[in-house]
Design an enzyme around this catalytic site. Structure first.
Site, PDB file in Angstrom:
ATOM      1  N   TYR A   1       0.827  -1.213   0.000  1.00 56.30           N
ATOM      2  CA  TYR A   1       0.000   0.000   0.000  1.00 56.30           C
ATOM      3  C   TYR A   1       0.861   1.262   0.000  1.00 56.30           C
ATOM      4  CZ  TYR A   1      -4.761  -1.744   0.770  1.00 56.30           C
ATOM      5  OH  TYR A   1      -5.996  -2.310   0.626  1.00 56.30           O
TER       6      TYR A   1
ATOM      7  N   LYS B   1       2.679 -15.416   2.088  1.00 60.44           N
ATOM      8  CA  LYS B   1       2.946 -16.104   0.819  1.00 60.44           C
ATOM      9  C   LYS B   1       4.449 -16.384   0.799  1.00 60.44           C
ATOM     10  CE  LYS B   1       1.575 -17.686  -3.173  1.00 60.44           C
ATOM     11  NZ  LYS B   1       0.651 -18.828  -3.319  1.00 60.44           N
TER      12      LYS B   1
ATOM     13  N   ASP C   1      -3.375 -18.126  -0.096  1.00 60.55           N
ATOM     14  CA  ASP C   1      -4.355 -18.778  -0.984  1.00 60.55           C
ATOM     15  C   ASP C   1      -5.079 -19.902  -0.244  1.00 60.55           C
ATOM     16  OD1 ASP C   1      -1.904 -20.110  -0.894  1.00 60.55           O
ATOM     17  OD2 ASP C   1      -1.902 -20.668  -3.009  1.00 60.55           O
TER      18      ASP C   1
ATOM     19  N   ASP D   1      -6.450  -6.932   3.712  1.00 64.75           N
ATOM     20  CA  ASP D   1      -7.546  -6.230   3.051  1.00 64.75           C
ATOM     21  C   ASP D   1      -8.457  -7.246   2.366  1.00 64.75           C
ATOM     22  OD1 ASP D   1      -9.026  -4.044   1.927  1.00 64.75           O
ATOM     23  OD2 ASP D   1      -8.034  -4.466   0.028  1.00 64.75           O
TER      24      ASP D   1
ATOM     25  N   ASP E   1     -12.342  -8.890   3.909  1.00 65.97           N
ATOM     26  CA  ASP E   1     -13.621  -8.787   3.200  1.00 65.97           C
ATOM     27  C   ASP E   1     -14.277 -10.162   3.100  1.00 65.97           C
ATOM     28  OD1 ASP E   1     -13.482  -6.024   2.707  1.00 65.97           O
ATOM     29  OD2 ASP E   1     -14.273  -6.279   0.672  1.00 65.97           O
TER      30      ASP E   1
HETATM   31  C1  IPM Z   1     -10.403  -1.069   3.860  1.00 70.72           C
HETATM   32  C2  IPM Z   1     -10.637  -0.361   2.550  1.00 70.72           C
HETATM   33  C3  IPM Z   1      -9.448   0.539   2.279  1.00 70.72           C
HETATM   34  C4  IPM Z   1      -8.223  -0.342   2.147  1.00 70.72           C
HETATM   35  C5  IPM Z   1      -9.622   1.448   1.040  1.00 70.72           C
HETATM   36  C6  IPM Z   1     -10.888   2.266   1.123  1.00 70.72           C
HETATM   37  C7  IPM Z   1      -8.421   2.318   0.837  1.00 70.72           C
HETATM   38  O1  IPM Z   1     -10.853  -1.276   1.534  1.00 70.72           O
HETATM   39  O2  IPM Z   1     -10.341  -0.364   4.900  1.00 70.72           O
HETATM   40  O3  IPM Z   1     -10.307  -2.283   3.876  1.00 70.72           O
HETATM   41  O4  IPM Z   1      -7.957  -0.879   1.066  1.00 70.72           O
HETATM   42  O5  IPM Z   1      -7.517  -0.483   3.140  1.00 70.72           O
HETATM   43 MN    MN Z   2     -10.893  -3.328   2.191  1.00 71.97          MN
END
Ligand code: IPM
Ligand code: MN
Length: 352
Positions: free
Chosen positions: A142, A189, A222, A246, A250
């Site tokens: 990042y 990884k 993975d 990240d 999700d």
């Molecule tokens: C998160 C979001 C952020 C990230 C974005 C909005 C920059 O997806 O907080 O997970 O990628 O960290």
């Molecule tokens: Mn995110």
């Protein structure tokens, strides 16, 4: 206790859900005799619209001066499909993470028994899932050097980590495991990436030196993505780098059946920020349909951060009751006609 809280509602449904978190915090302040002072500021697309900058100087100043930052959501579709956009709302969030030194992102993945039927996975697989992800938040790909060649046909993003960056979050993850079921899984990884091999080395050394009572596992990312679907209840604490965290957070966020329920914290040496895991849900903005629970639980995480454990518990109990009694928005209970503010009212009224 008196605390100064920077409130950054942000974009989309952010302002609507943050209002409900404040409602609940005010009730907590009232019942437990605390004083929470709020200072509002803009971040994200709304800040770009007003000032051209997704993280205006004033917002940063207010955040740096606060005991904690409560943040709603960021993002606007008008920037998403424009690869040439010079400024993006998300830059505000990345900049505040860096400026406040918020290296440790904590994302709990918890299932609620009354909602198991909502999970995209079979109930018997998700039942009992309760793990927490420790995602490194201010390093890695990042923030590594970004390059785009002059002819714009070649691009790269550097993924770099230092021992110090790995150690400081690993300490927090090991400590968290000790307070839970004492199992830590490092997700990386290391079969391909040098930076992942550094993570393994540093975490292994730390384990040996200070945390050998904690059970330590390693998983390639993975495989981790697969295991989280096959048997999510096998995990306790997962530790990983910025980008892997990240992605798999999700994935984790939907296991329980609604992304509208999960809070998060981002902690540094001096500062802390609390926000729901879900995004700005622009299609839902202004309609009163957003689920405020993840935001309200983020406020509860903030209280835990202030060592106000009783008060945080009062919020989580009221949220449990709301879910038990189906007092939530239609994303969780499709038959529900309750709006965002109704859900906030119910939770605030049940702070004991
Ligand atoms: C998160 C979001 C952020 C990230 C974005 C909005 C920059 O997806 O907080 O997970 O990628 O960290
Ligand atoms: Mn995110």
């Amino acid at each position: 206790m008196k605390k100064h809280i920077a409130v950054l509602p942000g974009d989309g449904i952010g302002p609507e859900i943050i209002q409900e978190a404040i409602k609940v915090l005010d009730k907590v302040a009232n019942v437990y005799s605390h004083e929470f002072k709020y200072t509002y500021a803009d971040m994200g697309a709304i800040a770009i619209d007003k000032t051209g900058n997704p993280l205006p100087k004033d917002t940063l100043k207010i955040s740096l001066a606060s005991d904690a930052v409560l943040f709603g959501a960021i993002g606007d579709p008008k920037y998403d499909n424009d690869p040439n956009a010079k400024v993006r709302p998300e830059q505000g969030l990345l900049a505040i993470r860096k400026a406040l030194g918020l290296f440790c992102n904590v994302r709990p993945v918890k299932t609620f028994d009354s909602l198991l039927h909502q999970s995209p996975l079979k109930e018997d697989r998700v039942k009992g899932t309760d793990f927490v992800m420790y995602r490194e938040l201010t390093g890695g790909i990042y923030f590594g050097e970004k390059k785009l060649s002059e002819d714009k046909n070649t691009a790269s993003d550097l993924c770099q980590y230092t021992r110090t960056e790995i150690e400081r979050i690993a300490h927090k993850a090991f400590a968290a495991a000790r307070k839970r079921r004492n199992v830590l899984t490092l997700v990386d990884k290391a079969n391909v990436l040098e930076s992942s091999r550094l993570w393994r080395r540093v975490v292994t050394e730390l384990h040996k030196a200070e945390y050998d009572d904690v059970e330590l596992h390693f998983l390639f990312v993975d495989n981790a993505a697969m295991q989280m679907i096959l048997a999510p209840n096998q995990f306790d604490v997962m530790l990983t780098s910025n980008l892997f965290g990240d992605i798999i957070s999700d994935e984790g966020s939907v296991i329980g059946g609604s992304i509208g329920l999960l809070p998060s914290s981002s902690i540094g040496e001096k500062h802390a920020l609390f926000e729901p895991i879900h995004g700005s849900f622009p299609q839902g903005a202004g309609k009163g349909i957003a689920n405020p629970i993840a935001m309200i639980l983020s406020a509860a995480m903030m209280l835990t951060h202030f060592d106000l454990d009783k008060e945080a518990k009062a919020i989580t109990k009221a949220v449990d009751l709301a879910l038990e009694k189906h007092m939530c928005t239609a994303d969780v209970f499709p038959e529900s006609t309750l709006n965002t503010s109704d859900v906030g009212d119910f939770i605030a009224n049940n702070i004991a």
